[in-house]
Design an enzyme around this catalytic site. Sequence first.
Site, mmCIF file in Angstrom:
data_model
loop_
_atom_site.group_PDB
_atom_site.id
_atom_site.type_symbol
_atom_site.label_atom_id
_atom_site.label_comp_id
_atom_site.label_asym_id
_atom_site.label_seq_id
_atom_site.Cartn_x
_atom_site.Cartn_y
_atom_site.Cartn_z
ATOM 1 N N LEU A 1 23.806 76.230 14.206
ATOM 2 C CA LEU A 1 22.786 77.289 14.088
ATOM 3 C C LEU A 1 23.265 78.444 13.199
ATOM 4 O O LEU A 1 24.421 78.859 13.274
ATOM 5 C CB LEU A 1 22.473 77.834 15.485
ATOM 6 C CG LEU A 1 21.496 78.998 15.576
ATOM 7 C CD1 LEU A 1 20.395 78.692 16.575
ATOM 8 C CD2 LEU A 1 22.185 80.291 15.973
ATOM 9 N N ASP B 1 13.239 94.454 20.773
ATOM 10 C CA ASP B 1 12.811 95.835 21.010
ATOM 11 C C ASP B 1 12.771 96.168 22.506
ATOM 12 O O ASP B 1 12.565 95.284 23.333
ATOM 13 C CB ASP B 1 11.421 96.037 20.376
ATOM 14 C CG ASP B 1 11.095 97.508 20.173
ATOM 15 O OD1 ASP B 1 12.020 98.346 20.269
ATOM 16 O OD2 ASP B 1 9.917 97.815 19.916
ATOM 17 N N HIS C 1 21.227 99.449 24.860
ATOM 18 C CA HIS C 1 21.718 98.735 23.674
ATOM 19 C C HIS C 1 22.859 97.789 24.045
ATOM 20 O O HIS C 1 22.962 96.680 23.536
ATOM 21 C CB HIS C 1 22.190 99.722 22.605
ATOM 22 C CG HIS C 1 21.069 100.544 22.025
ATOM 23 N ND1 HIS C 1 19.866 100.000 21.653
ATOM 24 C CD2 HIS C 1 20.971 101.883 21.766
ATOM 25 C CE1 HIS C 1 19.080 100.957 21.172
ATOM 26 N NE2 HIS C 1 19.719 102.105 21.245
HETATM 27 C C1 IPE Z 1 12.156 97.586 15.273
HETATM 28 O O1 IPE Z 1 12.130 98.352 16.421
HETATM 29 C C2 IPE Z 1 13.562 97.495 14.749
HETATM 30 C C3 IPE Z 1 14.495 96.742 15.569
HETATM 31 C C4 IPE Z 1 14.232 96.093 16.664
HETATM 32 C C5 IPE Z 1 15.834 96.701 15.064
HETATM 33 P P1 IPE Z 1 11.790 99.913 16.389
HETATM 34 O O2 IPE Z 1 11.900 100.372 17.790
HETATM 35 O O3 IPE Z 1 12.630 100.599 15.392
HETATM 36 O O4 IPE Z 1 10.287 99.906 15.884
HETATM 37 P P2 IPE Z 1 9.130 100.999 16.039
HETATM 38 O O5 IPE Z 1 9.681 102.297 15.596
HETATM 39 O O6 IPE Z 1 8.750 101.015 17.478
HETATM 40 O O7 IPE Z 1 8.030 100.479 15.181
HETATM 41 C C1 IPE Z 2 15.587 98.070 19.983
HETATM 42 O O1 IPE Z 2 15.411 98.922 21.053
HETATM 43 C C2 IPE Z 2 16.920 98.257 19.304
HETATM 44 C C3 IPE Z 2 16.847 98.947 18.019
HETATM 45 C C4 IPE Z 2 15.771 99.326 17.395
HETATM 46 C C5 IPE Z 2 18.101 99.235 17.379
HETATM 47 P P1 IPE Z 2 14.924 100.433 20.880
HETATM 48 O O2 IPE Z 2 16.111 101.300 20.738
HETATM 49 O O3 IPE Z 2 13.926 100.531 19.800
HETATM 50 O O4 IPE Z 2 14.244 100.669 22.289
HETATM 51 P P2 IPE Z 2 12.894 101.433 22.574
HETATM 52 O O5 IPE Z 2 11.846 100.812 21.715
HETATM 53 O O6 IPE Z 2 13.130 102.867 22.244
HETATM 54 O O7 IPE Z 2 12.642 101.195 24.025
HETATM 55 MG MG MG Z 3 11.908 100.358 19.738
#
Ligand code: IPE
Ligand code: IPE
Ligand code: MG
Length: 257
Positions: free
Chosen positions: A148, A37, A54
């Site tokens: 792995l 995240d 990303h």
């Molecule tokens: C969780 O992250 C999903 C992934 C890392 C793929 P999100 O960014 O979607 O989660 P919330 O919305 O902060 O809970």
């Molecule tokens: C995690 O990073 C990747 C996915 C959920 C696909 P985010 O896109 O959720 O990044 P933040 O949480 O908005 O910083």
């Molecule tokens: Mg996120």
Amino acid sequence: MRRIKLPFLKRKSRNTDQINNIVKSDNLPKHVAIIMDGNGRWANQRGLPRFAGHKEGMDNVKKIVKVANKHHVKVLTLYAFSTENWKRPKPEIDYLMKLPIEFLNTYLPELIEENVRVQTIGEFDVLPAHTKKAVQSAKDRTKDNNGLILNIALNYGSRFEIVQGIKEMVHDFDQKGESIDNLTEEMFSEYLYTKKLGDPDLLIRTSGEIRLSNFLLWQSAYTEFWFTDSFWPDFNEYLFEKALIDYQNRKRRYGGI
Ligand code: IPE
Ligand code: IPE
Ligand code: MG
């Protein structure tokens, strides 16, 4: 006596930490799961568009696969796209659905060289055709590798998984004329995507959020959790090893004494 925190003292203890960042060879987690995240906030901090975060996050995956492999982790489950991530703007979804393709185009030869097996959990069939094609091909090409397991949670949602599992199970019980009263936890686990992978021993979440966001709810009943404020693109080998060391110093009791 009150402790006064001074910046230079903080830095000193971090350096000491780095020197002592030695992972022992025993008591390592077999299955590590990561909620990757913070890509968006990483980009935002730099004045970049979210997709740049990303992209950077995608490149980080290879680094972490390598260090996990080095420490003989058997399964690395990475949360790449949740069933709730479809709520995001279409251009971001489109970009996220292209990332596995780019990742595999770039890194599959190296993964094969490292004997990595690619698998996924999540609802696969509804993914865009181009995403499915690339991922399926990587799964096929690595199916005989016995190193792995890189298990990508793609369109994964724990509640969906559980409900889907219940539907299939009830159907099977019906067909066999078996009473639902005979159901055990072990039997139900066989209806989850993770049936052959087992439960994670260690679950890491980056970016400072302290929640599961619908990830491995059933499977993490006795998992050790490890959180860091670092955004996923900044998560590195050092932090991964720190998580392993912390794991090694924990006492898992499973309700015992
Ligand atoms: C969780 O992250 C999903 C992934 C890392 C793929 P999100 O960014 O979607 O989660 P919330 O919305 O902060 O809970
Ligand atoms: C995690 O990073 C990747 C996915 C959920 C696909 P985010 O896109 O959720 O990044 P933040 O949480 O908005 O910083
Ligand atoms: Mg996120």
